[in-house]
Scaffold this motif. Structure first.
Motif, mmCIF file in Angstrom:
data_model
loop_
_atom_site.group_PDB
_atom_site.id
_atom_site.type_symbol
_atom_site.label_atom_id
_atom_site.label_comp_id
_atom_site.label_asym_id
_atom_site.label_seq_id
_atom_site.Cartn_x
_atom_site.Cartn_y
_atom_site.Cartn_z
ATOM 1 N N ASN A 1 0.859 -1.357 -0.116
ATOM 2 C CA ASN A 1 0.163 -0.148 -0.016
ATOM 3 C C ASN A 1 1.030 1.302 0.092
ATOM 4 O OD1 ASN A 1 -2.895 -0.944 0.130
ATOM 5 N ND2 ASN A 1 -2.296 -2.056 1.779
ATOM 6 N N PHE B 1 7.685 4.309 1.487
ATOM 7 C CA PHE B 1 7.920 5.477 1.964
ATOM 8 C C PHE B 1 9.500 5.616 2.025
ATOM 9 C CE2 PHE B 1 4.020 7.448 3.678
ATOM 10 C CZ PHE B 1 3.181 6.381 3.709
ATOM 11 N N TYR C 1 12.224 7.749 4.419
ATOM 12 C CA TYR C 1 12.230 8.621 5.405
ATOM 13 C C TYR C 1 14.044 8.967 5.742
ATOM 14 C CZ TYR C 1 7.821 8.590 7.630
ATOM 15 O OH TYR C 1 6.610 8.605 7.727
ATOM 16 N N PHE D 1 9.827 12.402 7.222
ATOM 17 C CA PHE D 1 9.550 11.823 6.021
ATOM 18 C C PHE D 1 9.981 12.728 4.772
ATOM 19 C CE2 PHE D 1 6.352 10.707 2.695
ATOM 20 C CZ PHE D 1 5.822 11.700 2.046
ATOM 21 N N TYR E 1 6.650 9.548 -0.869
ATOM 22 C CA TYR E 1 5.858 8.380 -0.998
ATOM 23 C C TYR E 1 5.641 8.072 -2.314
ATOM 24 C CZ TYR E 1 1.324 6.154 -0.684
ATOM 25 O OH TYR E 1 0.148 5.371 -1.075
ATOM 26 N N VAL F 1 3.194 5.145 -4.679
ATOM 27 C CA VAL F 1 2.331 3.929 -4.591
ATOM 28 C C VAL F 1 2.213 3.525 -6.047
ATOM 29 C CG1 VAL F 1 0.364 5.490 -4.951
ATOM 30 C CG2 VAL F 1 0.275 3.182 -3.804
ATOM 31 N N LEU G 1 15.840 5.665 5.501
ATOM 32 C CA LEU G 1 15.125 4.379 5.785
ATOM 33 C C LEU G 1 13.987 4.386 4.949
ATOM 34 C CD1 LEU G 1 14.302 5.291 9.673
ATOM 35 C CD2 LEU G 1 16.591 4.237 8.541
ATOM 36 N N LYS H 1 4.213 -0.050 3.353
ATOM 37 C CA LYS H 1 2.863 -0.513 3.910
ATOM 38 C C LYS H 1 2.228 -1.366 3.445
ATOM 39 C CE LYS H 1 1.012 3.372 5.744
ATOM 40 N NZ LYS H 1 0.177 4.580 5.889
ATOM 41 N N ASN I 1 -2.318 -4.805 5.943
ATOM 42 C CA ASN I 1 -2.588 -4.507 7.042
ATOM 43 C C ASN I 1 -2.570 -2.987 7.418
ATOM 44 O OD1 ASN I 1 -3.610 -7.009 7.889
ATOM 45 N ND2 ASN I 1 -1.480 -7.598 8.670
ATOM 46 N N TYR I 2 -1.905 -2.280 6.335
ATOM 47 C CA TYR I 2 -1.646 -0.805 6.503
ATOM 48 C C TYR I 2 -0.444 -0.452 7.726
ATOM 49 C CZ TYR I 2 -5.103 -0.020 3.239
ATOM 50 O OH TYR I 2 -6.015 0.029 2.029
ATOM 51 N N GLN I 3 0.285 -1.682 7.929
ATOM 52 C CA GLN I 3 1.230 -1.304 9.008
ATOM 53 C C GLN I 3 2.709 -1.154 8.095
ATOM 54 O OE1 GLN I 3 0.888 -0.777 11.828
ATOM 55 N NE2 GLN I 3 -1.202 -1.536 11.745
ATOM 56 N N LEU I 4 3.736 -0.250 8.687
ATOM 57 C CA LEU I 4 4.887 0.181 8.120
ATOM 58 C C LEU I 4 5.909 -1.103 8.320
ATOM 59 C CD1 LEU I 4 5.437 3.757 8.316
ATOM 60 C CD2 LEU I 4 4.961 2.495 6.136
ATOM 61 N N TRP J 1 9.595 -1.778 7.962
ATOM 62 C CA TRP J 1 10.921 -0.808 7.628
ATOM 63 C C TRP J 1 12.104 -1.622 7.447
ATOM 64 C CZ3 TRP J 1 10.665 4.348 8.573
ATOM 65 C CH2 TRP J 1 9.434 4.788 9.190
ATOM 66 N N GLY J 2 13.031 -1.320 6.607
ATOM 67 C CA GLY J 2 14.212 -1.564 6.275
ATOM 68 C C GLY J 2 15.357 -1.015 7.295
#
Lengths: 114, 109
Positions: free
Chosen positions: B30, B33, B35, B45, B48, B50, B87, B91, B94-97, B99-100
């Motif tokens: 989803n 990003f 950062y 931020f 973004y 998509v 970073l 997403k 579950n719309y959770q981020l 992260w690398g």
């Protein structure tokens, strides 16, 4: 200006003690998150909340708890601190969980458990 | 499992261009990003994506290929203040981020 703050910024505690880290945001965001950041790992999600009285477990929730009694605050509690919980903790908030909404981060709390 | 890969460290020269790559394997997608995080500070931020393609924002651009599970961040006209960790985060369904671990960028004069 809206902001997200964390306190304390630094904390040293002993193994077995209960510790609470505070997070306060004035963005009026519904969504709040707690992460830990360790060398060699990405940010890892501990707990998150999508609104008042809503809390959910993240990837690394064991040994941590949160409560959400109002929009602005999401305190993180370490029930019985362990050396493995030495880390930098970041609180974040976002307007929505939707696709494009970025998260805004607090300055972090560096926690050392001895 | 879910995985985000980025180089651990990169070095570049002031005034030059650098490309930081990110590959991902996640349960659902989803958006991606980027950062920036200066040492001892919070992540902030940058961009973004998509849809496939390039998004340009001043000296910074970000590219996405969903079919290849690949993104890059391009920094032009590097300045000393660009020394930071970058970073990459996806997403998931579950719309959770997710992260690398981040890429530490060192800028040399």
């Amino acid at each position: 200006d809206a902001e997200i703050t964390q306190s304390p910024r630094h904390k040293i505690t002993e193994t077995g003690r209960q510790v609470t880290l505070a997070c306060h945001q004035t963005w009026n965001h519904n969504n709040m998150f707690w992460y830990r950041q360790d060398l060699g790992h990405g940010l890892r999600l501990i707990h998150y909340s999508y609104g008042v009285h809503d809390t959910n477990k993240g990837e690394v929730s064991d040994g941590y708890s949160v409560s959400r009694s109002n929009t602005e605050d999401l305190p993180l509690t370490l029930e019985s601190a362990a050396s493995s919980q030495t880390s930098v903790y970041f609180c974040a908030s976002s307007e929505s969980a939707g696709e494009s909404y970025e998260q805004y981060f607090g300055p972090g709390t560096r926690l050392t458990v001895t | 499992g879910q995985n985000i890969d980025q180089p651990t460290e990169m070095t570049a020269t002031e005034g030059a261009i650098v490309q930081i790559n990110c590959t991902y394997q996640t349960s659902g997608f989803n958006g991606l990003f980027w950062y920036q995080q200066h040492a001892g500070e919070a992540p902030t931020f940058l961009s973004y994506n998509v849809l496939d393609g390039l998004e340009e924002k001043g000296r910074f651009s970000s590219f996405l290929s969903r079919s290849k599970g690949y993104s890059y961040l391009l920094l032009k006209e590097l300045q000393m203040k660009d020394s930071a960790s970058y970073l990459c985060a996806v997403k998931d369904s579950n719309y959770q981020l997710i992260w690398g671990a981040g890429t530490k960028l060192i800028i040399k004069p």
